[in-house]
Each structure stands twice: as structure tokens, then as C-alpha cells.
Design an enzyme around this catalytic site. Structure first.
Site, PDB file in Angstrom:
ATOM      1  N   ASP A 126       0.846  -1.198   0.000  1.00  0.00           N
ATOM      2  CA  ASP A 126       0.000   0.000   0.000  1.00  0.00           C
ATOM      3  C   ASP A 126       0.878   1.243   0.000  1.00  0.00           C
ATOM      4  O   ASP A 126       2.049   1.193   0.420  1.00  0.00           O
ATOM      5  CB  ASP A 126      -0.887   0.026   1.251  1.00  0.00           C
ATOM      6  CG  ASP A 126      -1.857  -1.137   1.269  1.00  0.00           C
ATOM      7  OD1 ASP A 126      -2.146  -1.691   0.192  1.00  0.00           O
ATOM      8  OD2 ASP A 126      -2.310  -1.491   2.381  1.00  0.00           O
TER       9      ASP A 126
HETATM   10  N1  URA Z   1      -1.222  -5.952   3.846  1.00  0.00           N
HETATM   11  C1  URA Z   1      -1.732  -4.709   3.866  1.00  0.00           C
HETATM   12  O1  URA Z   1      -2.777  -4.450   4.424  1.00  0.00           O
HETATM   13  N2  URA Z   1      -1.026  -3.744   3.242  1.00  0.00           N
HETATM   14  C2  URA Z   1       0.140  -3.937   2.617  1.00  0.00           C
HETATM   15  O2  URA Z   1       0.723  -3.000   2.072  1.00  0.00           O
HETATM   16  C3  URA Z   1       0.661  -5.245   2.617  1.00  0.00           C
HETATM   17  C4  URA Z   1      -0.040  -6.247   3.226  1.00  0.00           C
END
Ligand code: URA
Length: 238
Positions: free
Chosen positions: A104
Site C-alpha cells: 500500500d
Molecule cells: N497488507 C496490507 O494491508 N497492506 C500492505 O501493504 C501489505 C499487506
């Protein structure tokens, strides 16, 4: 591996495809000591000796980088609004790198960048269940029930996740420090797993993919090529 001569030289960074074609016509390029003036001449990049103005070209077909991704940039090759992980990389412009999977925008940590599609495909394949390890801060204390729920498979939007390992590092008053090991890669998976337990991830960092650990010497935004040993281990049982 066989490749067109003009493509190879352009990838290597000699010039644009158009410039390279001109250089080839001018006779600047030799393959196995013979001047080659055909831009579509096929070369074997492993076995042929290729020179440009008598300087050897050692072409590395695939590149594998580990990046310590900072928050604020997106795991994409292009984005009209945000900085991408590719924007952070200098010196590999001709390699068509892409990130293997996504973190993310607000997640930090280990991202692998490569131009090896087959490798990326195998590492990401949902059937192979490769482990990914994260370090996180959660906005609440972690209970034994939470740890058991991860072990049993948390249900998010009707889907039961593959069993995961939640390990408590420390509980504070209204915060906890944990690691989470997951074996799949659903969208926002870790945030949604904690949300399903009524908790919120306030900081998330990926620290390991399969055998590959984020190099602690890399500061946020820094990157380096994988060592031969790291790559060998990563490709084992892929
Ligand atoms: N899980 C999440 O919620 N975000 C990420 O960036 C990676 C794994």
C-alpha cells in the site's frame, strides 16, 4: 538467449533504438570480431562476443533489486499523481523494471524490482503460498484469541484467509508491536485481517519475502542489487 542486435544495444544504454540503428549502419558494432551492419541481426547474448567501438558489451538480461520502500510512493510503474517505486530508481532506465507485487502507499519496507516476468509470476502465484513477513503497530493490545484467530484463518468479507502467524513483540497500554507472517497476498490483507478482529494497523512494514530479508543498511528510498546468494535462495523452490 537470442536477441536483435539493435534491441540489445538500446537496452544496454548505447542510445535510443533509432540512434543504435545508425551506429550499426556506420559499422561501429562487431559480433565475434565481424562488423555487422544489419540492425535485426540476431545475437546470442550469452555466447557471442559483442563490441561497440571496440568496447565489450556485457549485457545482463535480468536485474533484481531490493528497495526499502518509503511511505508515500506507490508500487506501480506509472502514476499520474503519485511518485512510484520506479521513480526512485536511477541507472536502470533501459531495463523495464517493475515491482513484484504491491505494498500500500502508506506501507514501508521490502519491495523486489525486476524485469524477469517468469520469476515475478512464480513469486506471486497464489498457489505457491510463499511467506511474507511484516512488522506492525496495532492500535490495541493483542490477546491470545487474536493469535489463535490468525492461526485458524481470519475471515475477511466472507473469505477465510490461509492460516497466518501473529507474534506479539510487546503490548503497551493501547498499542502493540507485532510481526505477522502471511502466505498469500490479498488486497490490504493485513489491515483487513486486523479490522476483522476490531483492531487497526497504524504502521506497517514488510521485512521479508520468502528467504529474502530487507537489508538493514538500506535507508528508506535506498536500493541495491540482490547478491548471487540471495537470488539463488529466492529462486530455490519457487
Ligand atoms: N497488507 C496490507 O494491508 N497492506 C500492505 O501493504 C501489505 C499487506
Amino acid at each position: 538467449m537470442v536477441m536483435r542486435l539493435d534491441k540489445l544495444l538500446a537496452h544496454y544504454g548505447i542510445g535510443t533504438r533509432k540512434e543504435v540503428k545508425k551506429y550499426i549502419k556506420k559499422g561501429y558494432v562487431k559480433v565475434n570480431s565481424q562488423i555487422i551492419k544489419k540492425d535485426d541481426f540476431k545475437v546470442d547474448i550469452i555466447h557471442d562476443a559483442i563490441t561497440f567501438q571496440d568496447e565489450s558489451i556485457y549485457y545482463q538480461p535480468f536485474v533484481y533489486l531490493m528497495l526499502h520502500k518509503p511511505a508515500g510512493c506507490v508500487c506501480a510503474t506509472k502514476d499520474n499523481v503519485h511518485q512510484t517505486v520506479i521513480d526512485l530508481i536511477e541507472g536502470y532506465e533501459n531495463y523495464d523494471l517493475f515491482p513484484v507485487g504491491r505494498l500500500d502507499k502508506d506501507t514501508e519496507g521490502l519491495v523486489i524490482l525486476t524485469n524477469d516476468g517468469d520469476f515475478a509470476h512464480k513469486l506471486l502465484s497464489p498457489n505457491r503460498h510463499h511467506a511474507k513477513l511484516y512488522y506492525a503497530h496495532i492500535n490495541a493490545r493483542i490477546t491470545d484469541e487474536d493469535i489463535q484467530a490468525f492461526h485458524d484463518g481470519v475471515v475477511i468479507d466472507g473469505y477465510r484467509c490461509f492460516p497466518a502467524h501473529l507474534s506479539l513483540i510487546k503490548n503497551y497500554d493501547e498499542l502493540s508491536e507485532v510481526t505477522i507472517e502471511i502466505f498469500e497476498g490479498k488486497f490490504h490483507q493485513i489491515k483487513r485481517m486486523f479490522q476483522a478482529l476490531g483492531k487497526r494497523v497504524v504502521y506497517l512494514k514488510r521485512i521479508k519475502i520468502k528467504s529474502l530479508k530487507l537489508d538493514p543498511c538500506l535507508k528508506l528510498g535506498e536500493y541495491r542489487e540482490l547478491s548471487d546468494d540471495e537470488l539463488f535462495d529466492l529462486k530455490k523452490n519457487l
